[in-house]
Write an enzyme that holds these catalytic residues in place. Structure first.
Site, short mmCIF file in Angstrom:
data_model
loop_
_atom_site.label_atom_id
_atom_site.label_comp_id
_atom_site.label_asym_id
_atom_site.label_seq_id
_atom_site.Cartn_x
_atom_site.Cartn_y
_atom_site.Cartn_z
N GLY A 43 0.63 -1.35 0.08
CA GLY A 43 0.16 -0.01 -0.04
C GLY A 43 0.81 1.44 -0.05
N CYS A 44 1.81 1.16 0.69
CA CYS A 44 2.68 2.40 0.87
C CYS A 44 3.58 2.59 -0.65
CB CYS A 44 3.88 2.30 1.99
SG CYS A 44 2.89 2.29 3.61
#
Length: 150
Positions: A43-44
């Site tokens: 996600g990051c």
């Protein structure tokens, strides 16, 4: 958690090269300050790459993008190099800014409770006042959502 209209807490944190960077360095410019949990996680990475892809659009709006996590400068350097991230990544290993901005919160995952960084974006005006708070943002749409606000 901080709210729109509040003065953004000042901070000075090391960037990926260990050089100190302060919020005050960007007086007169819009700052897109996003807090994320960890370098090189799915996600990051998607969130960072989305900001990178839109970096010229942010610059055209006199806005600077700054990502903050509790990862160290060496981790940020590898992350930035691996994905050619053109914006600033700051290391907050002591959680000073992370706690000042209220993003160190209790999280639940698979029935376990722990503390961590809740993915949150703040838009700070050139006068140092928060103009938008975006809690629990989606990694894939965060950059576009911020651009729409600007």
């Amino acid at each position: 958690m901080l709210e729109k209209g509040m003065k953004a807490p000042a901070f000075t944190l090391p960037d990926k090269d260990g050089k100190p960077v302060s919020l005050a360095d960007f007086a007169g410019r819009t700052v897109v300050l996003y807090f994320y949990p960890k370098d090189n996680t799915p996600g990051c990475t998607r969130q960072a790459c989305a900001f990178a892809a839109k970096n010229d659009e942010f610059a055209a709006k006199n806005a600077v993008v700054i990502g903050v996590s509790k990862d160290g400068p060496a981790s940020h350097a590898k992350f930035a190099d691996r994905y050619s991230l053109p914006f600033i990544l700051l290391s907050d290993e002591n959680l000073d800014a992370i706690k000042a901005y209220g993003v160190w919160q209790e999280k639940k995952l698979y029935g376990k409770t722990s503390f961590g960084v809740v993915r949150t974006t703040f838009v700070i005006g050139g006068d140092g006042v928060i103009t938008a708070v975006m809690p629990k943002v989606k990694p894939d749409t965060n950059a576009d959502d911020v651009l729409a606000l600007l």
